[in-house]
Design a protein around this motif. Sequence first.
Motif, PDB file in Angstrom:
ATOM      1  N   ARG A 193       0.882  -1.179   0.000  1.00 17.89           N
ATOM      2  CA  ARG A 193       0.000   0.000   0.000  1.00 17.89           C
ATOM      3  C   ARG A 193       0.912   1.219   0.000  1.00 17.89           C
ATOM      4  NH1 ARG A 193      -0.217  -2.729   4.215  1.00 17.89           N
ATOM      5  NH2 ARG A 193       0.924  -2.153   6.094  1.00 17.89           N
ATOM      6  N   SER A 194       0.325   2.406   0.132  1.00 16.36           N
ATOM      7  CA  SER A 194       1.134   3.615   0.263  1.00 16.36           C
ATOM      8  C   SER A 194       1.467   3.835   1.735  1.00 16.36           C
ATOM      9  CB  SER A 194       0.356   4.808  -0.249  1.00 16.36           C
ATOM     10  OG  SER A 194       0.362   4.736  -1.653  1.00 16.36           O
ATOM     11  N   HIS A 195       2.522   4.623   1.975  1.00 16.46           N
ATOM     12  CA  HIS A 195       2.887   4.969   3.353  1.00 16.46           C
ATOM     13  C   HIS A 195       3.057   3.730   4.223  1.00 16.46           C
ATOM     14  CE1 HIS A 195       0.786   9.181   3.009  1.00 16.46           C
ATOM     15  NE2 HIS A 195       1.882   9.090   2.296  1.00 16.46           N
ATOM     16  N   GLY A 227       6.079  -0.374  -4.285  1.00 17.89           N
ATOM     17  CA  GLY A 227       6.437   0.943  -3.737  1.00 17.89           C
ATOM     18  C   GLY A 227       6.007   1.015  -2.284  1.00 17.89           C
ATOM     19  N   GLY A 228       5.679   2.230  -1.849  1.00 17.82           N
ATOM     20  CA  GLY A 228       5.113   2.386  -0.509  1.00 17.82           C
ATOM     21  C   GLY A 228       5.992   3.074   0.499  1.00 17.82           C
ATOM     22  N   PHE A 229       7.279   3.411   0.140  1.00 15.22           N
ATOM     23  CA  PHE A 229       8.088   4.136   1.125  1.00 15.22           C
ATOM     24  C   PHE A 229       7.362   5.449   1.443  1.00 15.22           C
ATOM     25  CE2 PHE A 229      12.690   2.622  -0.098  1.00 15.22           C
ATOM     26  CZ  PHE A 229      12.300   1.306   0.068  1.00 15.22           C
ATOM     27  N   LEU A 270      12.412  -2.245  -6.573  1.00 12.29           N
ATOM     28  CA  LEU A 270      11.560  -1.291  -5.836  1.00 12.29           C
ATOM     29  C   LEU A 270      10.895  -0.374  -6.845  1.00 12.29           C
ATOM     30  CD1 LEU A 270      14.041  -0.433  -2.935  1.00 12.29           C
ATOM     31  CD2 LEU A 270      11.969  -1.811  -2.747  1.00 12.29           C
ATOM     32  N   GLU A 271       9.667   0.006  -6.541  1.00 16.43           N
ATOM     33  CA  GLU A 271       8.880   0.855  -7.477  1.00 16.43           C
ATOM     34  C   GLU A 271       8.300   2.038  -6.709  1.00 16.43           C
ATOM     35  OE1 GLU A 271       5.693  -1.829  -8.270  1.00 16.43           O
ATOM     36  OE2 GLU A 271       6.899  -3.197  -9.454  1.00 16.43           O
ATOM     37  N   ASN A 272       9.151   2.768  -6.014  1.00 12.54           N
ATOM     38  CA  ASN A 272       8.591   3.822  -5.170  1.00 12.54           C
ATOM     39  C   ASN A 272       8.109   5.021  -5.978  1.00 12.54           C
ATOM     40  OD1 ASN A 272       8.809   3.007  -2.283  1.00 12.54           O
ATOM     41  ND2 ASN A 272      10.852   2.466  -3.055  1.00 12.54           N
ATOM     42  N   GLY A 273       6.894   5.446  -5.687  1.00 14.12           N
ATOM     43  CA  GLY A 273       6.294   6.596  -6.346  1.00 14.12           C
ATOM     44  C   GLY A 273       6.459   7.839  -5.494  1.00 14.12           C
ATOM     45  N   ARG A 274       5.650   7.920  -4.448  1.00 10.77           N
ATOM     46  CA  ARG A 274       5.648   9.125  -3.593  1.00 10.77           C
ATOM     47  C   ARG A 274       7.020   9.475  -3.030  1.00 10.77           C
ATOM     48  NH1 ARG A 274       0.860   7.044  -2.477  1.00 10.77           N
ATOM     49  NH2 ARG A 274      -0.669   8.669  -2.113  1.00 10.77           N
ATOM     50  N   TRP A 275       7.719   8.439  -2.528  1.00 10.52           N
ATOM     51  CA  TRP A 275       8.986   8.735  -1.844  1.00 10.52           C
ATOM     52  C   TRP A 275       9.916   9.498  -2.785  1.00 10.52           C
ATOM     53  CZ3 TRP A 275      14.158   8.322  -2.337  1.00 10.52           C
ATOM     54  CH2 TRP A 275      14.908   8.623  -1.204  1.00 10.52           C
ATOM     55  N   ALA A 367       3.614  14.018  -6.445  1.00 11.32           N
ATOM     56  CA  ALA A 367       3.110  12.638  -6.543  1.00 11.32           C
ATOM     57  C   ALA A 367       1.593  12.638  -6.431  1.00 11.32           C
ATOM     58  CB  ALA A 367       3.706  11.771  -5.430  1.00 11.32           C
ATOM     59  N   TYR A 368       0.937  12.006  -7.365  1.00 13.76           N
ATOM     60  CA  TYR A 368      -0.516  11.801  -7.363  1.00 13.76           C
ATOM     61  C   TYR A 368      -1.308  13.113  -7.366  1.00 13.76           C
ATOM     62  CZ  TYR A 368       1.108   7.144  -6.256  1.00 13.76           C
ATOM     63  OH  TYR A 368       1.762   5.944  -6.294  1.00 13.76           O
ATOM     64  N   HIS A 369      -0.733  14.166  -7.882  1.00  9.96           N
ATOM     65  CA  HIS A 369      -1.503  15.389  -8.074  1.00  9.96           C
ATOM     66  C   HIS A 369      -2.005  15.433  -9.517  1.00  9.96           C
ATOM     67  CE1 HIS A 369       0.150  16.258  -4.196  1.00  9.96           C
ATOM     68  NE2 HIS A 369      -0.460  17.430  -4.141  1.00  9.96           N
TER      69      HIS A 369
END
Length: 408
Positions: A193-195, A227-229, A270-275, A367-369
């Motif tokens: 998940r995220s976070h 992802g998820g960091f 790893l596929e981090n998006g937000r981080w 991220a995600y905007h």
Amino acid sequence: MDQLFAHSPAELTFWRRLVRPLVGQQATPFYLFSVVPIQRALAELDRAFAGLPVRHWLCCKTQPLPPLLRWWRQQGRPIEVVSEYEFRAALAEKFPPAHILVNGPAKHRWLPRQAVAGLFVNFDSLTEIRALAPLAKRLGWTVGLRLNTREEFDPEAPTHPTQFGLTAAEALRAGRALRRAGLALQCVHFHLRSHVASPAIYERALQEAAAICREAGLAPRFVDCGGGFPPPNVHTLDRQRADAEFSLAAMAGVCARALKLFPGVEEIWLENGRWLSARSGVLVVGVVDAKERRGMRHLICDGGRTLHALVAAWEDHALLPLARRTGRAVPTTVNGPTCMVFDQLARRRLPRSIRVGDHLLWLDAGAYHLPWETRFSHGLAAVLWHDGRQVRTVRGREKFADWWGQWS
Ligand SMILES: Cc1ncc(COP(=O)(O)O)c(C=O)c1O
């Protein structure tokens, strides 16, 4: 500046310096994204995982921005996509198939009509395997399975599972189906998940994935942790730092131990998006009205949550006035221009000296905007890109003719 957040003075100066010359030329609201924070974040990742066989994929859905994809491809780095449009964007930006990883649910609906040889594909269900295995064999795809471990659940209803991936029992059947189709499983994947609050959660998921692989007789070459960091400087709505229990050093330890959990594994992915990209952008809005009632000051802005920052519904971000505003802080709600109470970028104590005509920078907007923009009563905002040297407009502000003219 919000005292709650821990951006360095250099980071705040970086954004103020970039934005200041733009506000005279570009009407608000607009997004400004820069490659510089991405370069710094990547360097941080490379340092943290130095000596480990870790591969970082760009998570396309997080920030589907052409100059970013182009820059990433020029670094020789690979991209992860979850839909037909994202896949086509990766091809349009000239990613070689061997640098494209196809994830996501229900891809048997679209992948056959886009299929090219040499892709990486993680199957999400038995239905997908049945539909896509012959194509995978013919086109020489490197195939994997997304697993649904007990560490993955609906964050809004934690007692419920998510819809993604295969359970342990399904993974057994999937292993048999792949063997029957003459395909060697090369990757196991999860995205929790995220976070994800702490590295210990990844470690438990890895242990469970390793147990599933042993049971199903699977020996992956690649282990893809998704992802998820949690990004730095982003708070949850209960005002806690999202990354309070997270560290890259601890995560590197988890990856090092993961290499021992899966015999024969060659790489951790790893596929981090937000981080990676949250820090790479700001949303610039103008204060267009101010009101006070019942102990609350409302700053009404020309951009906000409904149109530009849906993540404000579950994340608290720093707001930086472009002009330095100090003095007494009073309870303030920063609203967008739509006719929804929901349209709130932030509710916190802000200097009383912020006034109509000021510009506010909503930080960590990378991220995600863009994927969650809306056209609620208004058109889309302009998008500006800073390539490290100069800023250019990569998407003009949407015009009325575009907004109304899309209908036949
Ligand atoms: C398969 C997959 N990988 C990576 C990501 C990126 O997640 P995050 O932005 O939380 O790092 C997502 C996000 O939904 C995802 O679904």
